[in-house]
Write an enzyme that holds these catalytic residues in place. Structure first.
Site, PDB file in Angstrom:
ATOM      1  N   LYS A  50      47.807  41.861  49.136  1.00  0.00           N
ATOM      2  CA  LYS A  50      48.736  40.822  48.673  1.00  0.00           C
ATOM      3  C   LYS A  50      50.127  41.389  48.461  1.00  0.00           C
ATOM      4  CE  LYS A  50      45.264  38.234  46.012  1.00  0.00           C
ATOM      5  NZ  LYS A  50      45.161  36.981  46.750  1.00  0.00           N
TER       6      LYS A  50
ATOM      7  N   GLY B 177      41.338  33.209  39.211  1.00  0.00           N
ATOM      8  CA  GLY B 177      40.970  33.896  37.976  1.00  0.00           C
ATOM      9  C   GLY B 177      40.414  32.999  36.895  1.00  0.00           C
TER      10      GLY B 177
END
Lengths: 294, 194
Positions: A81, A153
């Site tokens: 990322k 998350g």
């Protein structure tokens, strides 16, 4: 003559990942567990999204040492990322030999106005999207693969479901639109006209679209496949679960056989507890990663 | 006669192969279970991740079933690796259908993936070839016919009713390789029913 970095080569790479699971890993050891479980790729990062959430502060691209460690540890493709709009993080990852870059809202954006011009790169990019406007803009910038943003998350699938349904619904609407309606649709969505024309012609997105952001159980992964995802990203779900090895294998199998409910039930029975979840309504607007990206 | 061409559908570019089989006027059958192998006349092992596919093949009994099977098979990229008798960086090959040794990711990482126009033995037009983290064929045994090479590396071979190529015809609109394979399937079907 051999041509590298063509649209077909970059989009094609994502086509080869279809029906598979891409797992977040933070070191070589986790990467090997993911590979052994049957992941089609790993995503190297410093912290999984749930830890990024807990730690707060600025989340940046992964330390190059971790990227190299992961690249050396596995033979499956390695993704990594970079922050939205961070040209240099992206170029550094490209130079390290990663196979795909995720310009990701999971990290703290480096640019709050512009995304990367991704067709300038030889390495392909994947980006998150919640609707056809975001999807088409990212494709217009050169993304070769999409994924839902979901809400990373959280271990809560609701946002990924919302985004997958929204994009697919809008693709269907565009497929049946008359040519004279398309420009106004482009205006309303803030979407590049050419990309909408391509979607209409194909009757589907021109790139692969995976599910991401909240997958915490084999059932979640199978649900996203049922809703039309081409594959699944699992972030915090695997290595925040009680038994990562078993869990990783179960997610892979549930993704392949997403309509074999007996099998999925059997897989789920053998697992310990999944990661703890967060209700989306408990997250303030500024804590929602999906609001990042423009 | 319409042939039923199976495509191993554990992971990878399944739909693209199915589209090209159908464009040739034949039936494409996605195969997820071993029992489904009895309904097909030939099998395509698609591009994808060979490590992943092999693990799933082991888990669902495909490895043994396909080793025993006399079906004509066509492997692209990861599928080629699965058909090979030997792979340079692992002990023991996968299905051992083609007497060849392959090296994985032998053109480099994704940034080195490329397209090229290739001459292929038995196919009249130049073939559009898309190589993605592609393997190549390091050596071939006797009875294996080399169909194409690029940059000094062997990238397409055939041996009896098995066809293996390093690249991805399924990412193009061209049906030449699928037609080539279906011709193999048809002649194999004719031989076995005779």
């Amino acid at each position: 003559m051999q041509q590298t970095g063509t649209e077909r080569v970059k989009r094609g790479m994502a086509e080869m990942q279809k029906g598979g699971v891409i797992m977040d890993v933070v070191n070589a050891e986790q990467a090997k567990i993911a590979e052994a479980a049957g992941a089609v790729a790993v995503m190297a990062l410093e912290r999984v999204p749930s830890d990024i959430r807990a730690a707060g502060g600025v989340a940046r691209a992964c330390d190059p040492r971790i990227v190299e460690e992961v690249v050396d540890a596995v033979s499956i493709p390695v993704m990594a990322k970079c922050r939205i709009g961070h040209i240099t993080e992206a170029r550094v990852l490209e130079s390290l030999g990663v196979d795909y870059i995720d310009e990701s809202e999971v990290l703290t954006p480096a640019d709050e106005v512009f995304h990367l011009k991704k067709d300038d790169y030889t390495v392909p990019f994947v980006c998150g999207c919640r609707n056809i406007g975001e999807a088409a803009r990212r494709i217009g910038e050169g993304a070769s693969m999409l994924r839902t943003k979901g809400e990373p998350g959280t271990g809560n699938i609701v946002e990924a479901v919302r985004h997958m349904r929204m994009v697919n619904q809008e693709v269907r609407q565009i497929s049946v639109m008359s040519d004279d309606e398309l420009m106004t649709e482009a205006k309303n969505q803030g979407a590049p006209y050419d990309v909408l024309r391509e979607i209409k012609k194909l009757g589907k997105l021109p790139v692969v679209n995976f599910a991401a952001g909240g997958v915490a159980t084999p059932q979640d992964a199978a649900l996203m496949m049922e809703l039309g995802a081409d594959g699944v990203f699992v972030g915090s779900g695997v290595f925040k679960s009680e038994n990562p090895e078993k869990f990783a294998k179960a997610i892979v199998e549930a993704t392949t056989h997403y309509q074999d409910y007996e099998l999925i039930g059997r897989l789920a029975k053998e697992l310990g507890s999944a990661m703890a979840g967060i209700d989306i309504s408990q997250l303030s607007l500024e804590d929602r990663m999906q609001e990042r990206g423009w | 006669m319409v042939m039923n061409v199976g495509i191993l559908a554990l992971q990878g570019a399944v739909r693209e192969h199915a589209d090209l089989v159908e464009a040739c006027g034949h039936e494409a059958v996605p195969i997820k279970r071993v029992e489904e192998l009895k309904y097909i006349d030939g099998l395509i092992l698609p591009g994808g991740e060979s490590t992943t596919m092999r693990r799933l093949m082991d888990r669902y009994g495909f490895t043994e079933a396909l080793r025993r099977s006399s079906l004509p098979m066509f492997g692209t990229c990861a599928g080629l690796i699965l058909l090979a008798a030997d792979v340079t960086d692992r002990s023991g090959g996968h299905l051992g259908k083609l007497d060849i040794t392959v090296a994985r990711n032998s053109f480099g990482r994704q940034v080195d993936s490329f397209e090229a126009q290739l001459d292929v033995k038995g196919i009249d037009e130049k073939a559009e070839a898309v190589f993605i983290r592609a393997p190549h064929i390091v050596s071939v045994g006797s009875g294996v016919d080399i169909l194409s090479e690029t940059g000094g590396k062997i990238v397409a071979v055939r041996s009896e009713h098995h066809l293996g190529i390093s690249f991805h015809p399924e990412l193009t609109d061209s049906t030449v390789f699928h037609q080539y394979f279906i011709d193999m399937v048809e002649s194999h079907a004719a031989e076995t029913t005779r």
